[in-house]
Design an enzyme around this catalytic site. Structure first.
Site, PDB file in Angstrom:
ATOM      1  N   ASP A  56       3.622  -3.692   2.489  1.00  0.00           N
ATOM      2  CA  ASP A  56       4.194  -5.029   2.318  1.00  0.00           C
ATOM      3  C   ASP A  56       3.176  -6.062   1.843  1.00  0.00           C
ATOM      4  O   ASP A  56       3.559  -7.153   1.418  1.00  0.00           O
ATOM      5  CB  ASP A  56       4.812  -5.502   3.639  1.00  0.00           C
ATOM      6  CG  ASP A  56       5.986  -4.646   4.049  1.00  0.00           C
ATOM      7  OD1 ASP A  56       6.785  -4.295   3.167  1.00  0.00           O
ATOM      8  OD2 ASP A  56       6.105  -4.303   5.232  1.00  0.00           O
TER       9      ASP A  56
ATOM     10  N   HIS B  49      -0.705  -0.906  10.931  1.00  0.00           N
ATOM     11  CA  HIS B  49       0.367   0.086  10.860  1.00  0.00           C
ATOM     12  C   HIS B  49       0.403   0.880  12.157  1.00  0.00           C
ATOM     13  O   HIS B  49      -0.638   1.112  12.771  1.00  0.00           O
ATOM     14  CB  HIS B  49       0.184   1.042   9.673  1.00  0.00           C
ATOM     15  CG  HIS B  49       1.458   1.719   9.290  1.00  0.00           C
ATOM     16  ND1 HIS B  49       1.869   2.887   9.872  1.00  0.00           N
ATOM     17  CD2 HIS B  49       2.433   1.363   8.423  1.00  0.00           C
ATOM     18  CE1 HIS B  49       3.036   3.232   9.352  1.00  0.00           C
ATOM     19  NE2 HIS B  49       3.404   2.320   8.481  1.00  0.00           N
TER      20      HIS B  49
ATOM     21  N   ARG C  66       0.574   3.455  -0.560  1.00  0.00           N
ATOM     22  CA  ARG C  66       1.629   2.695  -1.256  1.00  0.00           C
ATOM     23  C   ARG C  66       1.074   1.328  -1.678  1.00  0.00           C
ATOM     24  O   ARG C  66       1.436   0.790  -2.708  1.00  0.00           O
ATOM     25  CB  ARG C  66       2.851   2.513  -0.338  1.00  0.00           C
ATOM     26  CG  ARG C  66       3.487   3.832   0.076  1.00  0.00           C
ATOM     27  CD  ARG C  66       4.553   3.628   1.133  1.00  0.00           C
ATOM     28  NE  ARG C  66       4.030   2.998   2.338  1.00  0.00           N
ATOM     29  CZ  ARG C  66       4.770   2.590   3.360  1.00  0.00           C
ATOM     30  NH1 ARG C  66       6.080   2.741   3.328  1.00  0.00           N
ATOM     31  NH2 ARG C  66       4.212   2.041   4.420  1.00  0.00           N
TER      32      ARG C  66
ATOM     33  N   HIS D 113       8.656  -5.161  10.596  1.00  0.00           N
ATOM     34  CA  HIS D 113       8.967  -4.019   9.703  1.00  0.00           C
ATOM     35  C   HIS D 113       9.145  -4.573   8.282  1.00  0.00           C
ATOM     36  O   HIS D 113       8.237  -5.229   7.762  1.00  0.00           O
ATOM     37  CB  HIS D 113      10.198  -3.311  10.262  1.00  0.00           C
ATOM     38  CG  HIS D 113      10.468  -1.943   9.737  1.00  0.00           C
ATOM     39  ND1 HIS D 113       9.601  -1.257   8.933  1.00  0.00           N
ATOM     40  CD2 HIS D 113      11.545  -1.107   9.907  1.00  0.00           C
ATOM     41  CE1 HIS D 113      10.112  -0.082   8.626  1.00  0.00           C
ATOM     42  NE2 HIS D 113      11.298   0.041   9.206  1.00  0.00           N
TER      43      HIS D 113
HETATM   44  N1  CMX Z   1      -2.474  -8.966  12.758  1.00  0.00           N
HETATM   45  C1  CMX Z   1      -2.795  -9.327  14.024  1.00  0.00           C
HETATM   46  N2  CMX Z   1      -2.670  -8.513  15.087  1.00  0.00           N
HETATM   47  C2  CMX Z   1      -2.237  -7.271  14.849  1.00  0.00           C
HETATM   48  C3  CMX Z   1      -1.952  -6.814  13.557  1.00  0.00           C
HETATM   49  C4  CMX Z   1      -2.057  -7.729  12.499  1.00  0.00           C
HETATM   50  N3  CMX Z   1      -1.726  -7.399  11.253  1.00  0.00           N
HETATM   51  N4  CMX Z   1      -1.542  -5.526  13.632  1.00  0.00           N
HETATM   52  C5  CMX Z   1      -1.595  -5.197  14.934  1.00  0.00           C
HETATM   53  N5  CMX Z   1      -1.999  -6.260  15.666  1.00  0.00           N
HETATM   54  C6  CMX Z   1      -2.079  -6.348  17.124  1.00  0.00           C
HETATM   55  C7  CMX Z   1      -0.705  -6.062  17.708  1.00  0.00           C
HETATM   56  O1  CMX Z   1       0.128  -7.231  17.669  1.00  0.00           O
HETATM   57  C8  CMX Z   1      -1.039  -5.611  19.090  1.00  0.00           C
HETATM   58  O2  CMX Z   1      -1.335  -6.766  19.868  1.00  0.00           O
HETATM   59  P1  CMX Z   1      -0.856  -6.866  21.416  1.00  0.00           P
HETATM   60  O3  CMX Z   1      -1.584  -5.784  22.105  1.00  0.00           O
HETATM   61  O4  CMX Z   1      -1.251  -8.244  21.803  1.00  0.00           O
HETATM   62  O5  CMX Z   1       0.639  -6.639  21.384  1.00  0.00           O
HETATM   63  C9  CMX Z   1      -2.351  -4.857  18.875  1.00  0.00           C
HETATM   64  O6  CMX Z   1      -2.891  -5.316  17.637  1.00  0.00           O
HETATM   65  C10 CMX Z   1      -2.178  -3.350  18.793  1.00  0.00           C
HETATM   66  O7  CMX Z   1      -1.213  -3.064  17.796  1.00  0.00           O
HETATM   67  P2  CMX Z   1      -1.299  -1.687  16.976  1.00  0.00           P
HETATM   68  O8  CMX Z   1      -1.153  -0.558  17.936  1.00  0.00           O
HETATM   69  O9  CMX Z   1      -2.460  -1.674  16.063  1.00  0.00           O
HETATM   70  O10 CMX Z   1      -0.020  -1.800  16.039  1.00  0.00           O
HETATM   71  P3  CMX Z   1       1.507  -1.536  16.406  1.00  0.00           P
HETATM   72  O11 CMX Z   1       1.766  -0.103  16.229  1.00  0.00           O
HETATM   73  O12 CMX Z   1       1.867  -2.133  17.717  1.00  0.00           O
HETATM   74  O13 CMX Z   1       2.254  -2.391  15.301  1.00  0.00           O
HETATM   75  C11 CMX Z   1       2.613  -3.255  13.127  1.00  0.00           C
HETATM   76  C12 CMX Z   1       2.225  -2.009  13.945  1.00  0.00           C
HETATM   77  C13 CMX Z   1       2.801  -2.869  11.682  1.00  0.00           C
HETATM   78  C14 CMX Z   1       3.961  -3.781  13.664  1.00  0.00           C
HETATM   79  C15 CMX Z   1       1.500  -4.319  13.276  1.00  0.00           C
HETATM   80  O14 CMX Z   1       0.311  -3.841  12.700  1.00  0.00           O
HETATM   81  C16 CMX Z   1       1.878  -5.667  12.687  1.00  0.00           C
HETATM   82  O15 CMX Z   1       2.516  -6.478  13.380  1.00  0.00           O
HETATM   83  N6  CMX Z   1       1.518  -5.917  11.384  1.00  0.00           N
HETATM   84  C17 CMX Z   1       1.923  -7.127  10.709  1.00  0.00           C
HETATM   85  C18 CMX Z   1       3.367  -7.035  10.285  1.00  0.00           C
HETATM   86  C19 CMX Z   1       3.524  -6.034   9.154  1.00  0.00           C
HETATM   87  O16 CMX Z   1       2.790  -6.020   8.181  1.00  0.00           O
HETATM   88  N7  CMX Z   1       4.563  -5.186   9.268  1.00  0.00           N
HETATM   89  C20 CMX Z   1       4.907  -4.241   8.189  1.00  0.00           C
HETATM   90  C21 CMX Z   1       4.523  -2.798   8.486  1.00  0.00           C
HETATM   91  C22 CMX Z   1       5.004  -1.868   7.396  1.00  0.00           C
HETATM   92  C23 CMX Z   1       6.489  -1.773   7.436  1.00  0.00           C
HETATM   93  O17 CMX Z   1       7.043  -1.164   8.361  1.00  0.00           O
HETATM   94  O18 CMX Z   1       7.151  -2.353   6.575  1.00  0.00           O
END
Ligand code: CMX
Length: 445
Positions: free
Chosen positions: A372, A317, A326, A270
């Site tokens: 972010d 996301h 944003r 997050h």
């Molecule tokens: N890099 C690599 N893999 C990613 C990814 C990324 N940026 N985003 C998603 N994935 C992966 C997930 O880890 C998940 O893998 P598993 O099935 O092995 O667990 C898969 O893709 C499916 O995930 P998703 O449904 O697309 O995304 P989620 O809803 O589970 O998670 C988020 C969303 C933001 C946590 C994820 O995209 C992520 O970890 N991003 C990087 C961290 C980040 O930037 N967080 C900030 C978000 C904005 C905020 O809230 O501040």
């Protein structure tokens, strides 16, 4: 009563019958279906919360009270000579749904200014933390320690009627929001400036005063106004918003609720991702000896991160399915003010290479950058290079939205949150892959 509070009261009175009607006449109407994958998937996308403060469309991005971000920035009043609007004006908008006039914003600016002073024990508490504590831990602790100040809690114990709960919650929210910049800047001074703190300037608005207390001149005041506004609200289901709402639903006061919200924000998936992006890019910069990587080198770095099992911070996301507006607004600002900054060039190149790589990688549902991916780089450019502190900035912004949400939760009498949980065995029974433990107990048709 201030005109903001009066207007809020009027809006609450207008809104209450709508909720009563939905509850009384349409309570059984089905909104969404709960499937096993929703249960196992962190309730992703399950329509199960309510807020009128903001709405996140997967393809369009966030709207605050129906306004697109561009409209928010265009319509809200700005301090003289500023590029970005008053943060206090955004609070007015989130709370009432109306764009405030100059006079209305000025009144809120004055209200915040009156409530800034921190109790002595907050400084002592911050001083007592060991030097290596994460600023988010200190921030959350400082907020929760003010529980003793809660007006709501005192009124509740005295037996205030439920219909009036919103009023002390409003007072507590204003008191807390006005103090957050003071708390944050003192944490910053304590951790990174040997405790040398710049005293607040009561003649400045929240953004201007924050910049002043951080020892920064123009255009940092606009940078921070933009930052707080962009991070203020993102619907009710993200971890920080939901944590704040959940804790508030047990009639915990604003200090307990916002501290919980901050704790949720402090996770790497997050809000902590903003510092994650910076650290990750700095590692690359070190590897490159400060040189700008070629596209091929950047691709290799991204793949190395993915292949080592880590996520690419700042991308993806849970709800959005396109580039976060944003991110785009901050990119627009960066193109105007810091296009020659080396780190911005890194971020710009990530925007070019990461989406295709994430598509090829095949996991992330959204390969595009989120808020972010860009925010920390702007802070770095303006000299705020202690990136552990970035999530605190996010926390101040997010508190504005969550306070507005919680005041409305109280106004509309939203109840204690209490979903039902099942066991794995029960899910297997529902799926039909395990015999029912006690078929005789099944209700008869
Ligand atoms: N890099 C690599 N893999 C990613 C990814 C990324 N940026 N985003 C998603 N994935 C992966 C997930 O880890 C998940 O893998 P598993 O099935 O092995 O667990 C898969 O893709 C499916 O995930 P998703 O449904 O697309 O995304 P989620 O809803 O589970 O998670 C988020 C969303 C933001 C946590 C994820 O995209 C992520 O970890 N991003 C990087 C961290 C980040 O930037 N967080 C900030 C978000 C904005 C905020 O809230 O501040």
């Amino acid at each position: 009563m201030t005109s903001l509070k009066e207007k809020l009261y009027q809006k609450i009175q207008e809104h209450r019958p709508r909720i009563d009607r939905l509850n009384d006449e349409f309570g059984d109407v089905v909104v969404d279906q709960v499937t096993i994958s929703k249960l196992l998937g962190g309730m992703r996308g399950l329509k199960s919360l309510i807020t009128d403060i903001s709405y996140l469309d997967p393809n369009e991005g966030i709207r605050f009270r129906g306004y697109k971000l561009e409209e928010v920035f265009e319509k809200l009043p700005k301090p003289k000579g500023a590029e970005m609007p008053y943060v206090e004006g955004l609070f007015y908008l989130l709370l009432t749904g109306d764009i405030p006039s100059e006079a209305e914003v000025t009144e809120v600016v004055d209200e915040f200014a009156k409530r800034r002073i921190l109790p002595r024990y907050i400084y002592e508490l911050i001083d007592a933390f060991p030097c290596c504590s994460h600023p988010m831990t200190i921030f959350s602790s400082a907020i929760i320690s003010m529980h003793r100040e809660s007006f709501f809690t005192k009124k509740y114990i005295a037996g205030i009627p439920k219909a009036d709960y919103w009023d002390p919650m409003y007072e507590d929210s204003l008191n807390l929001l006005a103090k957050l910049p003071e708390i944050a800047t003192y944490i910053y001074a304590k951790l990174y400036r040997d405790g040398n703190r710049i005293q607040s300037n009561p003649n400045l608005d929240l953004g201007g005063n924050f910049a002043f207390m951080m020892g920064k001149g123009k255009p940092y005041d606009d940078v921070i106004r933009m930052h707080f506004i962009l991070h203020s609200d993102h619907e009710a289901g993200n971890v920080s918003a939901h944590a704040g709402h959940l804790v508030a639903s047990s009639l915990s006061d604003i200090y307990l609720s916002i501290s919980a919200m901050v704790n949720g924000l402090a996770g790497p998936l997050h809000g902590l991702a903003s510092q994650g992006v910076l650290k990750w890019l700095q590692d690359l910069m070190d590897k490159m000896g400060g040189a700008i990587p070629t596209e091929a080198e950047m691709k290799q770095f991204v793949w190395e991160t993915l292949n080592s099992g880590q996520v690419i911070p700042g991308f993806g996301h849970a709800v959005l399915r396109k580039t976060d507006p944003r991110y785009l607004l901050q990119r627009e600002f960066s193109l105007k003010h810091l296009k020659d900054d080396d780190l911005f060039k890194y971020v710009d190149m990530l925007y070019k290479v990461v989406p295709d790589i994430l598509r090829e990688h095949g996991k992330a549902k959204n390969p595009w950058p989120n808020v972010d991916a860009q925010s920390g780089i702007i802070q770095w450019h303006y000299g705020l290079q202690e990136y552990d502190f970035y999530t605190v900035l996010f926390g101040i912004g997010r508190s504005i939205g969550i306070c507005a949400n919680i005041i409305w939760d109280r106004a509309l009498g939203y109840p204690l949150e209490r979903p039902k949980s099942l066991t794995t065995e029960m899910l297997e029974e529902i799926a039909g892959i395990r015999p029912k433990a006690n078929p005789a107990a099944e209700p008869k048709e």
